[in-house]
Design a protein around this motif. Sequence first.
Motif, short mmCIF file in Angstrom:
data_model
loop_
_atom_site.label_atom_id
_atom_site.label_comp_id
_atom_site.label_asym_id
_atom_site.label_seq_id
_atom_site.Cartn_x
_atom_site.Cartn_y
_atom_site.Cartn_z
N MET A 145 -11.30 -5.57 0.92
CA MET A 145 -11.24 -4.44 1.84
C MET A 145 -12.68 -4.08 2.24
SD MET A 145 -8.69 -2.52 -0.77
CE MET A 145 -8.08 -1.23 0.28
N LYS A 187 3.12 -11.36 7.04
CA LYS A 187 2.08 -10.37 7.29
C LYS A 187 2.73 -9.08 7.74
CE LYS A 187 -2.37 -9.94 9.65
NZ LYS A 187 -3.31 -10.60 10.58
N GLU A 221 -12.32 3.40 4.69
CA GLU A 221 -12.13 4.69 5.34
C GLU A 221 -11.39 5.62 4.38
OE1 GLU A 221 -9.89 3.77 8.81
OE2 GLU A 221 -11.50 2.58 9.73
N GLN A 233 0.86 -1.19 0.00
CA GLN A 233 0.00 0.00 0.00
C GLN A 233 0.89 1.24 0.00
OE1 GLN A 233 -1.65 1.32 3.80
NE2 GLN A 233 -3.70 1.33 2.90
N ASP A 241 -7.85 4.92 3.54
CA ASP A 241 -7.50 3.78 2.69
C ASP A 241 -7.19 4.22 1.27
OD1 ASP A 241 -10.08 1.84 4.32
OD2 ASP A 241 -7.95 1.99 4.82
N SER A 253 1.62 -4.61 7.72
CA SER A 253 0.71 -3.67 8.37
C SER A 253 -0.69 -3.71 7.75
CB SER A 253 1.30 -2.26 8.27
OG SER A 253 1.64 -1.96 6.92
N ILE A 254 -1.21 -4.87 7.56
CA ILE A 254 -2.54 -4.98 6.97
C ILE A 254 -3.60 -4.82 8.05
CG2 ILE A 254 -2.48 -7.52 7.17
CD1 ILE A 254 -4.19 -7.58 4.55
N PRO A 255 -4.56 -3.89 7.85
CA PRO A 255 -5.60 -3.69 8.86
C PRO A 255 -6.50 -4.92 8.97
CG PRO A 255 -5.57 -1.88 7.23
CD PRO A 255 -4.69 -2.97 6.71
N ASP A 256 -7.13 -5.05 10.10
CA ASP A 256 -8.05 -6.18 10.31
C ASP A 256 -9.24 -6.12 9.36
OD1 ASP A 256 -7.59 -6.20 13.93
OD2 ASP A 256 -6.43 -7.10 12.30
N ARG A 257 -9.54 -4.94 8.84
CA ARG A 257 -10.68 -4.79 7.91
C ARG A 257 -10.36 -5.36 6.52
NH1 ARG A 257 -10.88 -0.09 6.30
NH2 ARG A 257 -8.97 0.75 7.25
N LEU A 314 1.94 -5.18 3.01
CA LEU A 314 0.71 -5.59 3.67
C LEU A 314 0.72 -7.08 4.00
CD1 LEU A 314 -2.04 -3.73 1.56
CD2 LEU A 314 -1.11 -3.08 3.79
#
Lengths: 113, 107
Positions: free
Chosen positions: A78, A57, A82, A36, A85, A59-63, A46
Motif C-alpha cells: 500500500m 479483482k 490516506e 478491507q 485507508d 475494489s482495490i485502489p490503484d495505490r 480487494l
Amino acid sequence: AAGVIQSPRHLIKEKRETATLKCYPIPRHDTVYWYQQGPGQDPQFLISFYEKMQSDKGSIPDRFSAQQFSDYHSELNMSSLELGDSALYFCASRVWGSNQPQHFGDGTRLSIL
Amino acid sequence: KNEVEQSPQNLTAQEGEFITINCSYSVGISALHWLQQHPGGGIVSLFMLSSGKKKHGRLIATINIQEKHSSLHITASHPRDSAVYICAAQYGNKLVFGAGTILRVKS
C-alpha cells in the motif's frame, strides 16, 4: 491445526507512507483473498490470487498492489497512504475449486495518523 | 450489482431464546456463507451452503434457492453467542458480504 497467519497484527503509519501486509495461508491452500473492512463497515473484497496469478479483482485502489509468491504466501503493498485507508485488512485462503469455505486470518489493523 | 441484504441489523435476546437471522441475495451465487465476527475482528466461517440445511451444534443454516433466501438459527442462545453474524454470497470466486447482524444475548 495451522490457520491463516497475518502479520503484522497492528500497524500505525502516517499519511503518504507505505505499508506491506503479509498473509501466510493454511498449508496446501493455493488461493488467497484480501478484504478491507473499514470502521463500522462490512468487509469489501480487494483482490485474490490462485497459483501466483491474480484470479479476481475487486475494489482495490490503484495505490495498492498485491502478489502471491511460490510458497503461496501473499503480500499487499500500500503506497501513498490516506486517512481513509485505516481499516482491518483480512486475508483468507482455500483450495481452489474445493467445496470448502475460505479460512480467515485474524486481520491486520492499519491505522493512519 | 450483486447485493446481499441481512436482517435484522441489531438483535438483543435473552439467554435461552431461539434466534433467527435472515439473508437475501441476488441471482447467480455459487454458495452462501455464514460467518461470525467477534469484537477485535477475527472472522470464523460457520457454514457454507449451496442447498438444503446444515447443522453444527446449536447452529442451523438453511437456504432456499428458489426464494434466494437463507437463514441462520441459534437454538438455546447463550451470552457467548454475542457477536456479529455476517452473511456472504459467493459469486464465482469472490464473496460479497452483507452488512452483518449485531447479536447480543443477555443472561
